[in-house]
Design a protein around this motif. Structure first.
Motif, PDB file in Angstrom:
ATOM      1  N   ILE A 229    -181.571 -29.636  21.180  1.00 57.18           N
ATOM      2  CA  ILE A 229    -181.899 -30.882  20.486  1.00 57.18           C
ATOM      3  C   ILE A 229    -180.636 -31.669  20.140  1.00 57.18           C
ATOM      4  O   ILE A 229    -180.635 -32.904  20.170  1.00 57.18           O
ATOM      5  N   SER A 230    -179.562 -30.954  19.823  1.00 56.87           N
ATOM      6  CA  SER A 230    -178.313 -31.630  19.461  1.00 56.87           C
ATOM      7  C   SER A 230    -177.563 -32.173  20.673  1.00 56.87           C
ATOM      8  O   SER A 230    -176.714 -33.057  20.534  1.00 56.87           O
ATOM      9  N   SER A 231    -177.880 -31.657  21.855  1.00 56.72           N
ATOM     10  CA  SER A 231    -177.133 -32.059  23.043  1.00 56.72           C
ATOM     11  C   SER A 231    -177.944 -32.874  24.038  1.00 56.72           C
ATOM     12  O   SER A 231    -177.392 -33.396  25.005  1.00 56.72           O
ATOM     13  N   GLN A 232    -179.268 -32.975  23.833  1.00 57.68           N
ATOM     14  CA  GLN A 232    -180.135 -33.710  24.744  1.00 57.68           C
ATOM     15  C   GLN A 232    -180.998 -34.697  23.959  1.00 57.68           C
ATOM     16  O   GLN A 232    -181.188 -34.554  22.758  1.00 57.68           O
ATOM     17  N   SER A 233    -181.531 -35.663  24.670  1.00 54.94           N
ATOM     18  CA  SER A 233    -182.479 -36.605  24.077  1.00 54.94           C
ATOM     19  C   SER A 233    -183.863 -36.319  24.650  1.00 54.94           C
ATOM     20  O   SER A 233    -184.042 -36.295  25.869  1.00 54.94           O
ATOM     21  N   TYR A 234    -184.826 -36.059  23.756  1.00 55.19           N
ATOM     22  CA  TYR A 234    -186.177 -35.711  24.195  1.00 55.19           C
ATOM     23  C   TYR A 234    -187.185 -36.759  23.730  1.00 55.19           C
ATOM     24  O   TYR A 234    -187.033 -37.379  22.671  1.00 55.19           O
ATOM     25  N   ASP A 235    -188.227 -36.928  24.539  1.00 52.34           N
ATOM     26  CA  ASP A 235    -189.314 -37.827  24.174  1.00 52.34           C
ATOM     27  C   ASP A 235    -190.360 -37.127  23.316  1.00 52.34           C
ATOM     28  O   ASP A 235    -191.115 -37.779  22.594  1.00 52.34           O
ATOM     29  N   LEU A 236    -190.399 -35.796  23.390  1.00 49.96           N
ATOM     30  CA  LEU A 236    -191.389 -35.008  22.655  1.00 49.96           C
ATOM     31  C   LEU A 236    -190.910 -33.566  22.565  1.00 49.96           C
ATOM     32  O   LEU A 236    -190.286 -33.055  23.497  1.00 49.96           O
ATOM     33  N   ILE A 237    -191.224 -32.910  21.440  1.00 49.58           N
ATOM     34  CA  ILE A 237    -190.919 -31.487  21.279  1.00 49.58           C
ATOM     35  C   ILE A 237    -192.209 -30.745  20.955  1.00 49.58           C
ATOM     36  O   ILE A 237    -192.934 -31.127  20.036  1.00 49.58           O
ATOM     37  N   ILE A 238    -192.503 -29.712  21.738  1.00 47.72           N
ATOM     38  CA  ILE A 238    -193.632 -28.824  21.460  1.00 47.72           C
ATOM     39  C   ILE A 238    -193.036 -27.568  20.851  1.00 47.72           C
ATOM     40  O   ILE A 238    -192.254 -26.864  21.496  1.00 47.72           O
ATOM     41  N   LEU A 239    -193.382 -27.285  19.600  1.00 48.41           N
ATOM     42  CA  LEU A 239    -192.612 -26.343  18.789  1.00 48.41           C
ATOM     43  C   LEU A 239    -193.493 -25.273  18.155  1.00 48.41           C
ATOM     44  O   LEU A 239    -194.361 -25.588  17.333  1.00 48.41           O
ATOM     45  N   ASP A 240    -193.259 -24.032  18.541  1.00 47.66           N
ATOM     46  CA  ASP A 240    -193.942 -22.913  17.899  1.00 47.66           C
ATOM     47  C   ASP A 240    -193.363 -22.697  16.505  1.00 47.66           C
ATOM     48  O   ASP A 240    -192.171 -22.907  16.280  1.00 47.66           O
ATOM     49  N   ILE A 241    -194.205 -22.289  15.569  1.00 45.38           N
ATOM     50  CA  ILE A 241    -193.710 -22.069  14.203  1.00 45.38           C
ATOM     51  C   ILE A 241    -192.979 -20.737  14.086  1.00 45.38           C
ATOM     52  O   ILE A 241    -191.864 -20.663  13.555  1.00 45.38           O
ATOM     53  N   MET A 242    -193.591 -19.667  14.583  1.00 48.20           N
ATOM     54  CA  MET A 242    -192.995 -18.334  14.452  1.00 48.20           C
ATOM     55  C   MET A 242    -192.002 -18.099  15.582  1.00 48.20           C
ATOM     56  O   MET A 242    -192.383 -17.865  16.727  1.00 48.20           O
ATOM     57  N   LEU A 243    -190.706 -18.207  15.250  1.00 44.58           N
ATOM     58  CA  LEU A 243    -189.647 -18.052  16.241  1.00 44.58           C
ATOM     59  C   LEU A 243    -188.568 -17.113  15.727  1.00 44.58           C
ATOM     60  O   LEU A 243    -188.316 -17.063  14.516  1.00 44.58           O
ATOM     61  N   PRO A 244    -187.918 -16.373  16.622  1.00 40.97           N
ATOM     62  CA  PRO A 244    -186.764 -15.574  16.193  1.00 40.97           C
ATOM     63  C   PRO A 244    -185.572 -16.483  15.894  1.00 40.97           C
ATOM     64  O   PRO A 244    -185.413 -17.545  16.499  1.00 40.97           O
ATOM     65  N   GLY A 245    -184.760 -16.085  14.962  1.00 37.79           N
ATOM     66  CA  GLY A 245    -183.563 -16.854  14.613  1.00 37.79           C
ATOM     67  C   GLY A 245    -183.855 -17.889  13.554  1.00 37.79           C
ATOM     68  O   GLY A 245    -183.602 -17.670  12.365  1.00 37.79           O
TER      69      GLY A 245
END
Length: 227
Positions: A41-57
């Motif tokens: 996200i910090s290095s690319q430009s996206y039109d949309l993010i599909i994001l799972d809630i439960m993630l490692p890290g």
């Protein structure tokens, strides 16, 4: 081409989403953990993010919160989760999600939501860029360019430019710009002239055609051409 980031730690779901959305014509980047997602996200430009809630890290809620409050990005986010309680959905929206899809879900339903959010986002973007001739001002990123050249402006100059571009080709009174910059606490000297001078040096001086016009005794205006 529309660029989508899919963040999901389940390899089967991630693979299915990648293959399905790619077949629909989207460019897909993938991340299986929160840290990788933040890096992308910090290095690319996206039109949309599909994001799972439960993630490692780093979990999806933290990523979305950081996206909105730290990076100040308006990129649309669809959250994926197995949690279907109202409280969980509200928490997702409170952290900046635009939509919420509960697992398991049908890929066709996801596609409908993706298309709907992208339509809304693209319509919004049409109103987020000001343009006067070859001078452009993106209000989402606060970036200014002329004839394709990026122009770096300080906050005061950005405020003045936005006001002038929104009013163009009409004149903006000197008093209106002074109130915009200083409110009721006006400076003793005519500091506005200094700000206009600096702005003109940035957006006009390197170019043959002048856009910022002084209307003596009244104020300033931006014009698309000199006809």
């Amino acid at each position: 081409m529309t660029h989508i980031l899919v963040v999901e730690d389940n390899p089967d779901i991630l693979s299915n989403l990648h293959d399905y959305l790619s077949l629909k014509g989207y460019i897909i980047d993938c991340a299986d953990n929160g840290l990788t997602a933040l890096h992308l996200i910090s290095s690319q430009s996206y039109d949309l993010i599909i994001l799972d809630i439960m993630l490692p890290g780093v979990d999806g809620l933290s990523i979305c919160h950081s996206l909105r409050n730290d990076a100040h990005l308006n990129t649309p986010v669809i959250m994926l989760t197995a949690r279907d309680q109202l409280e969980d959905k509200l928490l997702g929206f409170q952290n900046g999600a635009d939509d919420y899809l509960v697992k398991p879900f049908d890929l066709s339903e996801l596609l409908v939501r993706v298309e709907a959010i992208l339509r809304r986002s693209q319509a919004k973007d049409l109103h987020s860029e000001l343009q006067v001739g070859d001078l452009k001002f993106n209000l989402n990123t606060m970036s200014v360019s002329r004839a394709g050249d990026t122009i770096q402006l300080k906050p005061a100059a950005l405020k003045i430019l936005q006001k002038l571009m929104q009013a163009s080709p009409n004149v903006v009174k000197k008093e209106t710009l002074e109130e915009l910059l200083w409110g009721d606490d006006l400076p003793d000297k005519d500091n506005l002239k200094a700000h206009i001078y600096l702005l003109r040096n940035k957006i006009d001086k390197p170019y043959q055609q002048k856009r910022l016009i002084t209307v003596h005794g009244f104020g300033y205006k931006l014009i698309a051409n000199n006809d």
